[in-house]
Design a protein around this motif. Structure first.
Motif, PDB file in Angstrom:
ATOM      1  N   TRP A  39      21.017 -28.911  32.756  1.00 52.88           N
ATOM      2  CA  TRP A  39      20.598 -28.220  33.903  1.00 52.88           C
ATOM      3  C   TRP A  39      19.331 -27.239  33.469  1.00 52.88           C
ATOM      4  O   TRP A  39      19.239 -26.647  32.069  1.00 52.88           O
ATOM      5  CB  TRP A  39      21.500 -27.236  34.249  1.00 52.88           C
ATOM      6  CG  TRP A  39      22.717 -28.355  34.655  1.00 52.88           C
ATOM      7  CD1 TRP A  39      23.761 -28.851  34.202  1.00 52.88           C
ATOM      8  CD2 TRP A  39      22.839 -28.544  36.085  1.00 52.88           C
ATOM      9  NE1 TRP A  39      24.413 -29.474  35.031  1.00 52.88           N
ATOM     10  CE2 TRP A  39      23.837 -29.487  36.133  1.00 52.88           C
ATOM     11  CE3 TRP A  39      22.148 -28.460  37.299  1.00 52.88           C
ATOM     12  CZ2 TRP A  39      24.432 -30.174  37.412  1.00 52.88           C
ATOM     13  CZ3 TRP A  39      22.498 -28.897  38.559  1.00 52.88           C
ATOM     14  CH2 TRP A  39      23.676 -29.773  38.480  1.00 52.88           C
ATOM     15  N   GLY A  40      18.416 -26.986  34.315  1.00 57.80           N
ATOM     16  CA  GLY A  40      17.364 -25.665  34.182  1.00 57.80           C
ATOM     17  C   GLY A  40      18.020 -24.363  34.491  1.00 57.80           C
ATOM     18  O   GLY A  40      19.095 -24.460  34.887  1.00 57.80           O
ATOM     19  N   GLN A  41      17.278 -23.432  34.374  1.00 58.87           N
ATOM     20  CA  GLN A  41      17.659 -21.980  34.736  1.00 58.87           C
ATOM     21  C   GLN A  41      17.802 -21.754  36.135  1.00 58.87           C
ATOM     22  O   GLN A  41      18.439 -20.945  36.600  1.00 58.87           O
ATOM     23  CB  GLN A  41      16.932 -21.167  33.975  1.00 58.87           C
ATOM     24  CG  GLN A  41      15.427 -20.646  34.603  1.00 58.87           C
ATOM     25  CD  GLN A  41      14.451 -21.752  34.363  1.00 58.87           C
ATOM     26  OE1 GLN A  41      14.636 -22.889  33.953  1.00 58.87           O
ATOM     27  NE2 GLN A  41      13.281 -21.557  35.106  1.00 58.87           N
ATOM     28  N   GLY A  42      17.014 -22.549  36.891  1.00 60.72           N
ATOM     29  CA  GLY A  42      17.036 -22.387  38.467  1.00 60.72           C
ATOM     30  C   GLY A  42      16.036 -21.515  38.866  1.00 60.72           C
ATOM     31  O   GLY A  42      15.474 -20.708  37.960  1.00 60.72           O
ATOM     32  N   THR A  43      15.556 -21.675  40.100  1.00 57.39           N
ATOM     33  CA  THR A  43      14.465 -20.873  40.638  1.00 57.39           C
ATOM     34  C   THR A  43      14.831 -20.505  42.268  1.00 57.39           C
ATOM     35  O   THR A  43      15.515 -21.531  43.056  1.00 57.39           O
ATOM     36  CB  THR A  43      13.222 -21.659  40.774  1.00 57.39           C
ATOM     37  OG1 THR A  43      12.277 -21.090  41.206  1.00 57.39           O
ATOM     38  CG2 THR A  43      13.143 -22.986  41.667  1.00 57.39           C
ATOM     39  N   GLN A  44      14.592 -19.260  42.735  1.00 54.88           N
ATOM     40  CA  GLN A  44      15.029 -18.978  43.842  1.00 54.88           C
ATOM     41  C   GLN A  44      14.058 -19.304  44.699  1.00 54.88           C
ATOM     42  O   GLN A  44      13.060 -19.283  44.885  1.00 54.88           O
ATOM     43  CB  GLN A  44      15.051 -17.434  43.797  1.00 54.88           C
ATOM     44  CG  GLN A  44      15.542 -16.462  45.041  1.00 54.88           C
ATOM     45  CD  GLN A  44      16.888 -16.933  45.295  1.00 54.88           C
ATOM     46  OE1 GLN A  44      17.911 -16.867  44.578  1.00 54.88           O
ATOM     47  NE2 GLN A  44      17.275 -17.400  46.737  1.00 54.88           N
ATOM     48  N   VAL A  45      14.713 -20.007  46.117  1.00 54.86           N
ATOM     49  CA  VAL A  45      14.055 -20.116  47.189  1.00 54.86           C
ATOM     50  C   VAL A  45      14.595 -19.182  48.537  1.00 54.86           C
ATOM     51  O   VAL A  45      15.699 -19.522  48.679  1.00 54.86           O
ATOM     52  CB  VAL A  45      14.001 -21.566  47.598  1.00 54.86           C
ATOM     53  CG1 VAL A  45      13.363 -21.783  48.964  1.00 54.86           C
ATOM     54  CG2 VAL A  45      13.050 -22.338  46.428  1.00 54.86           C
ATOM     55  N   THR A  46      13.837 -18.557  49.098  1.00 55.02           N
ATOM     56  CA  THR A  46      14.343 -17.593  50.128  1.00 55.02           C
ATOM     57  C   THR A  46      13.577 -17.940  51.252  1.00 55.02           C
ATOM     58  O   THR A  46      12.184 -17.786  51.247  1.00 55.02           O
ATOM     59  CB  THR A  46      14.335 -16.118  49.679  1.00 55.02           C
ATOM     60  OG1 THR A  46      14.912 -15.981  48.484  1.00 55.02           O
ATOM     61  CG2 THR A  46      14.609 -15.355  50.939  1.00 55.02           C
TER      62      THR A  46
END
Length: 120
Positions: A110-117
């Motif tokens: 898994w990656g660290q994640g990226t926020q999409v708003t």
């Protein structure tokens, strides 16, 4: 081990497009598929889209026709093109990589994640 680094998230208005990227490195020869998952506040992580090394894709019903997953094998990168974004697409998006064991894919990396708003 496989390392995954996402990029491309941000704050956008409804209806616009955004493209996420995920670069893989490390023991990538083990990877049989890659995918995108997302987790909204207070909700469980859910599948968004996956793509195998052979190019077979799979999408969640909620994003079919709006999102497109693709991969560049030369760059070891997978993309998620998101069009016609909706507020309900707001979440942290995670890139994941899977090994094929038998006939099943196991998304262990898994990656660290990226926020999409998505908000007006």
């Amino acid at each position: 081990q496989v390392q995954l680094v996402e990029s491309g998230g941000g704050l956008v208005q409804p209806g616009v497009s955004l493209r996420l990227s995920c670069a893989a490195s490390g023991s990538i020869f083990n990877i049989a598929a890659m995918g995108w998952y997302r987790q909204a506040p207070g909700k469980e992580r859910e599948l968004v889209a996956t793509i195998t090394t052979g190019g077979t894709t799979n999408y969640a019903e909620s994003v079919k026709g709006r999102f497109t997953i693709s991969r560049d094998n030369d760059k070891n990168t997978v993309y998620l093109q998101m069009n016609s974004l909706k507020p309900e697409d707001t979440a942290v998006y995670y890139c994941s990589a899977a090994q094929l064991l038998g006939k099943s894919y196991y998304y262990d990396y898994w990656g660290q994640g990226t926020q999409v708003t998505v908000s007006s």
